[in-house]
Design a protein around this motif. Structure first.
Motif, PDB file in Angstrom:
ATOM      1  N   PHE A 227     -12.005  10.722  22.211  1.00  0.00           N
ATOM      2  CA  PHE A 227     -11.480   9.629  22.575  1.00  0.00           C
ATOM      3  C   PHE A 227     -10.232   9.811  23.345  1.00  0.00           C
ATOM      4  O   PHE A 227      -9.891   9.540  24.506  1.00  0.00           O
ATOM      5  CB  PHE A 227     -11.047   8.769  21.251  1.00  0.00           C
TER       6      PHE A 227
ATOM      7  N   ARG B  67       0.899  -1.023  -0.258  1.00  0.00           N
ATOM      8  CA  ARG B  67       0.006  -0.117   0.340  1.00  0.00           C
ATOM      9  C   ARG B  67       0.797   1.144  -0.273  1.00  0.00           C
ATOM     10  O   ARG B  67       2.149   1.154   0.003  1.00  0.00           O
ATOM     11  CB  ARG B  67      -0.675   0.068   1.279  1.00  0.00           C
ATOM     12  N   ASP B  68       0.068   2.399  -0.131  1.00  0.00           N
ATOM     13  CA  ASP B  68       0.955   3.630  -0.217  1.00  0.00           C
ATOM     14  C   ASP B  68       1.110   3.898   1.300  1.00  0.00           C
ATOM     15  O   ASP B  68       0.890   3.715   2.262  1.00  0.00           O
ATOM     16  CB  ASP B  68       0.287   4.689  -1.036  1.00  0.00           C
ATOM     17  N   ILE B  69       1.969   5.142   1.278  1.00  0.00           N
ATOM     18  CA  ILE B  69       2.390   5.761   2.599  1.00  0.00           C
ATOM     19  C   ILE B  69       1.202   6.192   3.415  1.00  0.00           C
ATOM     20  O   ILE B  69       1.266   6.094   4.800  1.00  0.00           O
ATOM     21  CB  ILE B  69       3.221   6.912   2.357  1.00  0.00           C
ATOM     22  N   HIS B  70      -0.080   6.655   2.735  1.00  0.00           N
ATOM     23  CA  HIS B  70      -1.177   7.124   3.659  1.00  0.00           C
ATOM     24  C   HIS B  70      -1.635   5.771   4.531  1.00  0.00           C
ATOM     25  O   HIS B  70      -2.213   5.873   5.639  1.00  0.00           O
ATOM     26  CB  HIS B  70      -2.161   7.407   2.933  1.00  0.00           C
TER      27      HIS B  70
ATOM     28  N   ILE C 181      -2.353  11.567   7.268  1.00  0.00           N
ATOM     29  CA  ILE C 181      -3.012  10.272   6.524  1.00  0.00           C
ATOM     30  C   ILE C 181      -4.016  10.741   5.456  1.00  0.00           C
ATOM     31  O   ILE C 181      -3.889  10.088   4.359  1.00  0.00           O
ATOM     32  CB  ILE C 181      -3.973   9.594   7.546  1.00  0.00           C
TER      33      ILE C 181
ATOM     34  N   MET D 271      -1.667  13.576  13.104  1.00  0.00           N
ATOM     35  CA  MET D 271      -1.507  12.379  12.386  1.00  0.00           C
ATOM     36  C   MET D 271      -2.659  12.136  11.232  1.00  0.00           C
ATOM     37  O   MET D 271      -2.226  11.525  10.227  1.00  0.00           O
ATOM     38  CB  MET D 271      -1.331  11.260  13.266  1.00  0.00           C
TER      39      MET D 271
ATOM     40  N   VAL E 197      -9.527   8.927  27.208  1.00  0.00           N
ATOM     41  CA  VAL E 197      -8.152   8.087  27.425  1.00  0.00           C
ATOM     42  C   VAL E 197      -7.736   8.873  28.460  1.00  0.00           C
ATOM     43  O   VAL E 197      -7.031   8.321  29.754  1.00  0.00           O
ATOM     44  CB  VAL E 197      -7.514   8.132  26.205  1.00  0.00           C
TER      45      VAL E 197
ATOM     46  N   THR F 119      -0.443   3.101  11.661  1.00  0.00           N
ATOM     47  CA  THR F 119       0.457   3.782  12.909  1.00  0.00           C
ATOM     48  C   THR F 119      -0.673   4.398  13.631  1.00  0.00           C
ATOM     49  O   THR F 119      -0.839   4.179  14.963  1.00  0.00           O
ATOM     50  CB  THR F 119       1.518   4.671  12.431  1.00  0.00           C
ATOM     51  N   PHE F 120      -1.591   5.283  13.130  1.00  0.00           N
ATOM     52  CA  PHE F 120      -2.532   5.693  13.714  1.00  0.00           C
ATOM     53  C   PHE F 120      -3.434   4.793  14.568  1.00  0.00           C
ATOM     54  O   PHE F 120      -3.886   4.967  15.700  1.00  0.00           O
ATOM     55  CB  PHE F 120      -3.435   6.675  12.589  1.00  0.00           C
TER      56      PHE F 120
ATOM     57  N   VAL G  73      -1.829   3.520  17.484  1.00  0.00           N
ATOM     58  CA  VAL G  73      -1.636   4.277  18.492  1.00  0.00           C
ATOM     59  C   VAL G  73      -2.918   4.358  19.149  1.00  0.00           C
ATOM     60  O   VAL G  73      -3.069   4.158  20.516  1.00  0.00           O
ATOM     61  CB  VAL G  73      -1.307   5.624  18.028  1.00  0.00           C
ATOM     62  N   LEU G  74      -3.909   4.462  18.539  1.00  0.00           N
ATOM     63  CA  LEU G  74      -5.412   4.562  19.136  1.00  0.00           C
ATOM     64  C   LEU G  74      -5.647   3.029  19.934  1.00  0.00           C
ATOM     65  O   LEU G  74      -6.195   3.292  21.017  1.00  0.00           O
ATOM     66  CB  LEU G  74      -6.367   4.652  17.998  1.00  0.00           C
TER      67      LEU G  74
ATOM     68  N   LEU H 225       0.426   5.245   7.300  1.00  0.00           N
ATOM     69  CA  LEU H 225       0.341   6.175   8.586  1.00  0.00           C
ATOM     70  C   LEU H 225      -0.939   5.872   9.122  1.00  0.00           C
ATOM     71  O   LEU H 225      -0.978   5.978  10.366  1.00  0.00           O
ATOM     72  CB  LEU H 225       0.295   7.580   7.669  1.00  0.00           C
ATOM     73  N   ALA H 226      -1.837   5.314   8.334  1.00  0.00           N
ATOM     74  CA  ALA H 226      -3.346   4.766   9.017  1.00  0.00           C
ATOM     75  C   ALA H 226      -2.897   3.723  10.048  1.00  0.00           C
ATOM     76  O   ALA H 226      -3.565   3.709  10.916  1.00  0.00           O
ATOM     77  CB  ALA H 226      -4.391   4.435   7.671  1.00  0.00           C
TER      78      ALA H 226
ATOM     79  N   ASN I  64       4.581   6.645  -5.809  1.00  0.00           N
ATOM     80  CA  ASN I  64       4.367   5.014  -5.733  1.00  0.00           C
ATOM     81  C   ASN I  64       4.070   4.575  -7.120  1.00  0.00           C
ATOM     82  O   ASN I  64       4.721   3.402  -7.477  1.00  0.00           O
ATOM     83  CB  ASN I  64       2.880   4.779  -5.034  1.00  0.00           C
TER      84      ASN I  64
ATOM     85  N   LEU J 177      -3.496   3.192  23.157  1.00  0.00           N
ATOM     86  CA  LEU J 177      -3.958   3.975  24.103  1.00  0.00           C
ATOM     87  C   LEU J 177      -5.356   3.472  24.652  1.00  0.00           C
ATOM     88  O   LEU J 177      -5.608   3.412  26.081  1.00  0.00           O
ATOM     89  CB  LEU J 177      -4.482   5.489  23.382  1.00  0.00           C
ATOM     90  N   ALA J 178      -6.143   2.882  23.887  1.00  0.00           N
ATOM     91  CA  ALA J 178      -7.368   2.411  24.362  1.00  0.00           C
ATOM     92  C   ALA J 178      -7.210   1.004  25.376  1.00  0.00           C
ATOM     93  O   ALA J 178      -7.838   0.663  26.342  1.00  0.00           O
ATOM     94  CB  ALA J 178      -8.316   1.760  23.393  1.00  0.00           C
TER      95      ALA J 178
ATOM     96  N   THR K 183      -5.420   2.114  29.121  1.00  0.00           N
ATOM     97  CA  THR K 183      -5.920   2.846  29.958  1.00  0.00           C
ATOM     98  C   THR K 183      -6.925   2.102  30.966  1.00  0.00           C
ATOM     99  O   THR K 183      -7.514   1.251  30.448  1.00  0.00           O
ATOM    100  CB  THR K 183      -6.477   4.205  29.590  1.00  0.00           C
TER     101      THR K 183
END
Lengths: 673, 225
Positions: free
Chosen positions: B111, A652-655, B146, B142, B115, A661-662, A665-666, A658-659, B215, A669-670, A673
């Motif tokens: 969210f 896939r592409d960089i987006h 994206i 972030m 948290v 990674t995002f 992270v979410l 990044l998604a 790409n 975090l969930a 905690t």
């Protein structure tokens, strides 16, 4: 540490194969010397393995620790009763195969890979039998698997051989993974890799079942138990015939050894649960019937024999399963009988299947083909091979006076003890599997009538069969040894079975019934004389007398003998293609078991001018392995599909990265905690 | 200034930072993205100065000045130069439509408040509310990386993540040690310089600033090989 004569023999055997693997590359240019060294050292290894097995069974084994392997885990070796028996099995086939190889490999062009991997393969099998800790066991197990992969792909110029080799390697690794899982469970319970600690470990029923299932499936894959057998009919035929003999004859048995070692040896018969035995029994019955049914439809001689290995592994498993059921039900003596039946069939199968593969190799050697439809009438051109092959055919068909009968009869005798078991379900399953065993035996006999009739009888169907030559003395000798042993084990079982008594004593802490274990050479009585007994010498004598009388009656002195072509139905104008062929012989069974085979049939008749004037008829039939079609291929497709989906995600592409990674992270975090 | 007042002020500034993060996400034009980015830098410097004043940590003044110079002036100026010379100042070209992005942004903000709540309850710092906002800002930045096509917007998103982290650092700990902050500031500067160089190189190689085009070009090359 306990050095004994038997252990020394075993070490010498291992040493000589190791020596063979290291020395043979020295004579890469002089293939005659290379072949002689290989055969000599391999033969020595076989001889010493036999000696180790016999002395180990007679006078007890020993144990020792070799300073090899991991720093904190030296290699533990031990030769106990079970190991001794399997050393004997290995030795009794490696010796004739070594003699046979001296002749078989005469025209082999690329001898060096064979000369290295064949001894390593044998070393791996001996090591598995000898090892006394899980690490050494897995090490030798993988040595056996990997070196046999190189033997399977020896003729790697053919793409189908490479494919067979790949599937073999894949399945071998899966088996290795499952077995390792089983050892991991035992390790958690005992805290040590040594088998002695694992023996004493206490397992909860749940974990014991997990270890049993992992070991059962792992060793089952390697032994070719239905439905995990898909690799076996592809891999065994493509190896050189002497290797096929060893793979089918002993390597499958080493898997059986591993199964007995882990379930009966390490977990112990006290841990057995009733469904374990039932599962083994069901696997055995299905293997026996499926193996022989598939074998009936093969035209490739070695592929047919490979399917018969599946059948015989099934028979061994039936014996083991009965033993497990009886041991769990609290009848250790009857369990010992089941175990003995399984072990006896193990050595029998090693001998006659080795002989059959060597015979197939001899046919392949002189005709250059494995296709049965191209053969015929070989008995005239290869009388020795034909006679020795016939002995193996009778043995595998479980007919007296040869050895196959004894072990299958013992298995039946054990199955007849089913009323001793508690529970209605078991009393239904056991007779059912006995019926399956009987069916498999009858079908096996049919199959070998087909093999012997089509390959050796009748007249030649092609030029290659017409011009076949008898094989040389080494190969004849190599085949004669197991044939002789087949006869001996068939005629004198009552002398051999008491020797095996050590194994149930070690595993079940009980010995056989006194009638069985007594050194009465004439009569073999599994339970007691009132139940059943069998005297092979008397049977042999009776057969000889009846056969002689029949011969005398059919060929009276001075009678004129008319010789004509076989199976011509009296018609003097026959053609080789008018004979019964392999496809035709198996046709009725293809009809009866059409539901299982689901044959892919195409008939086509060419007619000339009038619809009654048929000039040419063409009939093509293909019977595929249902397990390969419905289990292997879907699993393979799903795996490929997942791999493709993952590969798409990888590109896939960089987006998208990044998604990811995002999202990660979410998620984190969930979670935290 | 009383503690209460300064806390109110810091909370207010934090709210403004969050608003700017939303604004960054909502922009259509490249130059306005840059303006909002500069505004975020200035706001960050003001927050640092306010925390320095109310907590009495004088080192924070230095970092406030550095932040102002670096993030409020230097980085926006460098990016502006890049944008001007590459002629990419018109459209931001989002991958997702703006309404959808804003919806996701709202959910992400809620969210992060959810948290951070357990931490905010136990914290005794006067800046404790700003933690949730800083987390939200990081996530929103972030999200910006994206959902945007152009490589420059992704770099701005990356720098905005760094801004939010700095904001979190001030909020959570009254500022990191000065040495660390100077180090990070220089890292960001160097990163911006390298990004700038890369933009020219990428433009030169691919004739485009869109990540998809890069790409496609790579895949095309693979096929040719």
């Amino acid at each position: 540490m306990n050095y004994t004569l038997s252990l020394c023999f075993a070490l010498v055997a291992c040493g000589s194969v190791l020596l063979a693997a290291m020395l043979t590359p020295c004579w890469q240019q002089k293939s005659n010397i290379q072949r002689a060294v290989l055969s000599l050292l391999l033969g020595m290894a076989g001889l010493f393995a036999c000696a180790a097995g016999l002395t180990g069974l007679a006078s007890g084994g020993g144990s020792m620790v070799l300073p090899l392997g991991l720093p904190w885990l030296p290699m533990h070796l031990r030769l106990d009763a079970l190991g001794s028996f399997f050393m004997l099995v290995i030795g009794s086939l490696v010796l004739p195969v070594a003699v046979y190889s001296q002749g078989y490999l005469r025209h082999e062009k690329r001898l060096t890979p064979l000369a290295v991997f064949l001894p390593l393969f044998v070393l791996g099998m001996m090591g598995v039998v000898l090892s006394d800790d899980a690490f050494a066991f897995m090490l030798f197990w993988e040595l056996m698997s990997v070196s046999s992969y190189f033997l399977v792909t020896h003729e790697h110029q053919h793409p189908e051989n490479r494919k067979a080799g790949f599937i073999y390697l894949l399945m071998a690794h899966m088996a290795g993974l499952l077995i390792m899982g089983s050892f991991a469970v035992l390790y958690t319970a005992s805290g040590s890799f040594e088998f002695s600690a694992m023996r004493d470990a206490e397992l909860s029923p749940l974990w014991a079942s997990a270890a049993f299932l992992l070991a059962g499936f792992g060793f089952g894959i390697k032994a070719g138990v239905v439905p995990m057998h898909g690799w076996l009919p592809d891999a065994h035929p493509v190896a050189p015939s002497n290797v096929s003999a060893l793979m089918s004859g002993i390597m499958l048995k080493v898997a059986v050894f591993g199964f007995i070692r882990v379930t009966w040896g390490l977990m112990g018969s006290g841990d057995f649960q009733w469904w374990w035995g039932a599962l083994v029994l069901a696997a055995g019955s299905s293997s026996a019937v499926t193996g022989v049914l598939m074998a009936l439809q093969q035209h490739d001689l070695k592929r047919l024999l490979a399917y018969h290995s599946i059948e015989n592994i099934g028979i061994i498993l039936i014996g083991l399963g009965l033993g497990m059921l009886l041991a769990q039900a609290g009848h250790p003596m009857l369990a010992a009988l089941g175990l003995i039946a399984a072990l006896y069939h193990t050595i029998n199968h090693a001998l006659f299947k080795g002989l059959l593969f060597m015979g197939a190799g001899a046919v392949l050697h002189s005709t250059g083909s494995r296709n049965m439809e191209a053969m015929g009438g070989l008995i005239h051109r290869m009388p020795w091979t034909a006679a020795l092959f016939l002995i193996a055919c009778i043995s595998i068909s479980a007919l007296p006076p040869f050895n196959g009968f004894v072990s299958e009869w013992l298995t039946f005798q054990t199955a007849l003890m089913a009323p001793q078991l508690n529970g209605t379900l078991l009393t239904v399953i056991v007779p059912f599997s006995a019926a399956m065993l009987a069916l498999a035996g009858a079908l096996a006999a049919t199959c070998f009538v087909k093999v012997f009739g089509v390959v050796f009888l009748g007249h030649a169907r092609s030029d290659i069969a017409e011009n076949a030559k008898e094989v040389d003395g080494w190969m004849k000798l190599g085949m004669a040894i197991p044939a002789l042993l087949c006869l001996l084990l068939g005629v004198l079982p009552a002398l051999f079975i008491p020797v095996l008594d050590q194994v149930p004593q070690a595993l079940l802490h009980t010995s056989l019934f006194t009638d069985t274990a007594s050194q009465n050479w004439l009569w073999l009585t599994p339970v007691d004389a009132e139940h059943a007994s069998y005297s092979a010498p008397i049977a042999l004598l009776g057969m000889l007398i009846l056969g002689g009388l029949a011969f005398w009656w059919l060929h009276p002195k001075g009678a004129i003998l008319r010789r004509s072509k076989m199976w011509s139905c009296g018609n003097p104008h026959t053609h080789a293609r008018m004979q019964y062929n392999a496809t035709g012989f198996s046709q009725p069974l293809r009809r009866i078991f059409a539901g299982m085979y689901q044959p892919d049939e195409h008939g086509h008749a060419e007619r000339h001018q009038h619809k009654l004037l048929t000039t040419r008829v063409k009939y093509v039939v293909h019977v595929g392995d249902m397990v390969v079609k419905h289990l292997y291929q879907p699993v393979g497709q799903v795996t490929l599909w997942i791999a493709k989906a993952i590969r798409r995600e990888h590109q896939r592409d960089i987006h998208a990265y990044l998604a990811y990674t995002f999202a990660t992270v979410l998620l984190l975090l969930a979670l935290f905690t | 200034m009383s503690t209460f007042l300064s806390q109110q002020l810091i909370d207010g500034l934090a709210a403004l930072t969050l608003l700017i993060s939303f604004a960054l996400l909502a922009q259509h034009r490249m130059l306005s993205v840059l303006h909002w980015f500069a505004a975020q830098g200035v706001l960050l410097a003001v927050t640092a100065a306010l925390v320095a004043y109310s907590s009495g940590e004088h080192e924070l003044y230095i970092s406030a000045i550095m932040t102002f110079l670096l993030k409020g002036l230097l980085l926006p100026w460098m990016l502006w130069r890049v944008i001007r010379s590459l002629h990419v100042h018109r459209e931001v070209e989002p991958l997702m439509n703006n309404g959808m992005t804003m919806m996701i942004a709202v959910v992400v903000t809620l969210f992060s408040f959810h948290v951070i709540q357990p931490i905010a309850v136990t914290s005794e710092l006067m800046t404790r509310n700003s933690m949730a906002i800083a987390t939200a800002c990081v996530l929103l930045s972030m999200l910006m990386m994206i959902t945007r096509k152009k490589a420059i917007t992704q770099v701005i998103g990356f720098l905005a993540v760094e801004n939010s982290l700095f904001f979190a650092a001030i909020g959570a700990t009254n500022g990191m040690p000065l040495v660390v902050e100077i180090g990070i500031a220089f890292d960001v500067l160097v990163a911006a310089l390298i990004f700038g160089l890369f933009f020219f190189q990428i433009r030169h190689t691919f004739d485009s600033m869109e990540v998809d085009a890069m790409n496609a070009s790579l895949i095309h090359k693979d096929d040719e090989e």
